[in-house]
Scaffold this motif. Structure first.
Motif, PDB file in Angstrom:
ATOM      1  N   PHE A   1       0.836  -1.196   0.000  1.00  0.00           N
ATOM      2  CA  PHE A   1       0.000   0.000   0.000  1.00  0.00           C
ATOM      3  C   PHE A   1       0.872   1.248   0.000  1.00  0.00           C
ATOM      4  N   GLY A   2       0.435   2.258  -0.741  1.00  0.00           N
ATOM      5  CA  GLY A   2       1.137   3.529  -0.741  1.00  0.00           C
ATOM      6  C   GLY A   2       0.907   4.266   0.567  1.00  0.00           C
ATOM      7  N   ASP A   3       1.674   5.314   0.791  1.00  0.00           N
ATOM      8  CA  ASP A   3       1.556   6.095   2.027  1.00  0.00           C
ATOM      9  C   ASP A   3       1.408   7.586   1.684  1.00  0.00           C
ATOM     10  N   PRO A   4       0.170   8.062   1.450  1.00  0.00           N
ATOM     11  CA  PRO A   4      -1.073   7.299   1.544  1.00  0.00           C
ATOM     12  C   PRO A   4      -1.380   6.538   0.257  1.00  0.00           C
ATOM     13  N   GLU A   5      -2.309   5.627   0.354  1.00  0.00           N
ATOM     14  CA  GLU A   5      -2.797   4.896  -0.805  1.00  0.00           C
ATOM     15  C   GLU A   5      -3.802   5.768  -1.551  1.00  0.00           C
ATOM     16  N   PRO A   6      -3.693   5.897  -2.876  1.00  0.00           N
ATOM     17  CA  PRO A   6      -4.654   6.713  -3.628  1.00  0.00           C
ATOM     18  C   PRO A   6      -6.073   6.189  -3.444  1.00  0.00           C
TER      19      PRO A   6
END
Length: 324
Positions: A287-292
């Protein structure tokens, strides 16, 4: 003791369920049927029938569950769009249900306590803080009521809730420690159902005591115990039990949340795992930080707009634009 052959067979059955059992095209067909119902109510602004919108959110959830499994479990990819939309639907099930607490106080709830806590921790891992806070407020307000009955037997659910509370320095019913026992006692004193709430959390009790340990060896040992516990229960896939369901049976989200929390606190996080559970495609999503935010589902957007227009008290109206 874990039987590796039995676990491997269970995983194959878990995967096969979304190939031969729950076909994506069949789920898409049911989604399209719901589309005509939703559009009819929205276009005619049929407020007297709008509870049907809430009921049909389950079809949207199922569609994205199937999409997630198809993208990740079957195809071996790492796209989390289906998973993100699943948790988003749970959020709107809660927001919509809040509108009917007076009009239809005995209405059957389409979500579960476990499902709401799973959505909460995923919002946290996705970095969707605004939506996380709104959902947590909903949980606090309705905890133990008919909108969020918490008579839940799943040990990992109570583990997730307690770890979340400690991480965010929040409380439920005045506590963030031994939450399951405190809630059980308070529910019992209030005459609320609590018989399913476990007396102990098995391995999770040990983890909650030591989740912030600085020792790399200790946290690796604790994660190993969690993986073993989860794997033993997932070996019984298809049976009633904590990880016997096909939705999340081999998705170790409780372990991933622990690793996320430790990472956020700059604590050591294991990078490699030897067991099957932590090496499935679902476990390896990043997961991205933040996740789109995911692209809005057109039916969910219609439902949200309908409720915003017709109900000033609709919770999202108090918070402006969400999931964008």
């Amino acid at each position: 003791m874990l039987n590796p052959k039995k676990l491997d067979m269970a995983y194959k059955r878990y995967r096969k369920n979304f190939v031969d059992g729950i076909n994506f095209n069949d789920i898409k067909e049911k989604y399209d049927i719901s589309k005509s119902k939703i559009e009819s109510i929205v276009e005619s602004n049929a407020i007297e029938k709008d509870h049907i919108l809430l009921v049909n959110l389950n079809k949207i959830f199922s569609y994205y569950l199937s999409q997630w499994k198809n993208d990740v479990l079957i195809s071996g990819g790492y796209k989390a769009e289906g998973l993100k939309n699943m948790q988003k639907v749970v959020f709107y099930q809660c927001m919509g249900q809040d509108l009917y607490k007076i009009r239809y106080p005995q209405m059957i709830i389409e979500y579960s306590f476990r499902g709401v806590i799973v959505a909460l921790v995923h919002f946290t891992m996705f970095g969707w803080e605004k939506e996380e806070n709104i959902l947590f407020d909903f949980i606090v307000e309705h905890f133990g009521s008919n909108l969020l009955e918490a008579n839940d037997e799943n040990r990992h659910t109570w583990f997730l809730l307690e770890l979340y509370l400690q991480y965010r320095n929040n409380t439920i019913m005045g506590t963030k420690e031994k939450v399951h026992l405190n809630v059980k006692e308070k529910f019992k004193n209030a005459g609320l159902q609590c018989g399913l709430i476990p007396e102990d959390l098995d391995v999770y009790s040990e983890v909650l005591e030591r989740w912030s340990t600085p020792s790399s060896e200790e946290i690796e040992n604790l994660v190993g115990k969690m993986a073993l516990y989860h794997s033993q229960l997932a070996s019984e896939i298809g049976q009633l039990g904590e990880f016997g369901d096909f939705r999340y049976g081999f998705y170790p989200f409780e372990i991933l949340f622990l690793l996320y929390v430790r990472k956020q606190m700059d604590l050591y996080v294991p990078k490699q795992f030897e067991d099957l559970l932590m090496n499935t495609p679902e476990a390896k999503m990043v997961f991205g930080d933040p996740e789109p935010y995911p692209e809005w589902d057109p039916l969910l957007l219609q439902i949200d707009n309908f409720y915003r227009k017709n109900y000033p008290e609709y919770i999202p109206n108090k918070h402006g634009v969400l999931f964008r």
